[in-house]
Design an enzyme around this catalytic site. Structure first.
Site, PDB file in Angstrom:
ATOM      1  CB  VAL A  99      -1.025  -0.028   1.177  1.00 40.07           C
ATOM      2  CG1 VAL A  99      -1.890   1.184   1.126  1.00 40.07           C
ATOM      3  CG2 VAL A  99      -1.964  -1.218   1.324  1.00 40.07           C
ATOM      4  CB  CYS A 100       1.042   4.145   0.406  1.00 46.14           C
ATOM      5  SG  CYS A 100       1.230   6.048   0.354  1.00 46.14           S
ATOM      6  CB  THR A 101       5.753   4.942   0.248  1.00 48.29           C
ATOM      7  OG1 THR A 101       5.291   5.056   1.468  1.00 48.29           O
ATOM      8  CG2 THR A 101       5.433   6.193  -0.609  1.00 48.29           C
ATOM      9  CB  ALA A 149      -2.748   4.796  -5.423  1.00 49.67           C
TER      10      ALA A 149
END
Length: 206
Positions: A99-101, A149
């Site tokens: 998730v995300c970074t 993202a």
């Protein structure tokens, strides 16, 4: 099905909790939070604690890996222990996700090279620098690798996987149980939709 959710100092809480709330409701799900060592891990603000139940070495072969992100992922990216665990666990996992970074952590471990993946819009160029086909899509599936993202998209990723694992009816039941029916008061959730001056203000300096 054992689900290993990685924790580390400075993690963004919703990155971990969003997938947990969806995937933990799958039949036979056995979620476990893992870190370098068991114990309390503070989120990015330092004001919220998440508890790691197990050390990395205690969970060598999870069926599903979730790697959450953070504003600063240099700690886990530079950790040999995290890289080694991810590579070994990925060798036998059915699904490896982020998730995300968190995708930058997977990329640092060499698991996304040449694959399509996503991350927070701030970091798409960084993700591409690892030889990843970076895309701004909200959820990206490439084989067994599923990346989401920014932050809230981890819920979408969890529901996407729930559908792949348990079927549409199971995923829809989970969505209803958590009453995930987004109706935000603003339509500014992506750089393409938000006012240009806000995007410019929040975009990282070159």
């Amino acid at each position: 099905m054992q689900i290993a959710i990685l924790l580390y100092e400075g993690v963004t809480a919703l990155d971990a909790i969003g997938p947990y709330e969806t995937l933990s409701r799958l039949p036979d799900a056995r979620p476990v939070f893992v870190a370098d060592r068991p114990g309390l891990v503070r989120n990015e603000k330092g004001s919220l604690g998440l508890f790691a139940d197990a050390a990395l070495g205690d969970v060598p072969t999870p069926d599903l890996i979730v790697v959450p992100g953070a504003p600063d992922t240099s700690g886990p990216r530079e950790s040999a222990a995290v890289r080694d665990w991810l590579r070994a666990a990925d060798a036998t996992s059915t699904w490896t996700t982020s998730v995300c970074t968190g995708s930058l952590i997977l990329a640092e471990a060499g698991l996304l090279t040449g694959r399509r993946a996503t991350t927070h819009w701030h970091e798409l160029d960084v993700l591409a620098s690892y030889g990843v086909q970076a895309t701004g899509d909200r959820v990206v599936t490439d084989g067994k690798y599923v990346t989401a993202a920014g932050v809230s998209s981890g819920i979408d990723m969890g529901l996407t996987l729930a559908g792949r694992i348990g079927g549409d009816r199971v995923a829809q039941s989970i969505q209803l149980l958590i009453e995930y029916d987004p109706q935000p008061p603003y339509d500014a959730g992506s750089p393409q939709k938000a006012p240009a001056d806000i995007v410019a203000e929040l975009r990282p300096a070159a």
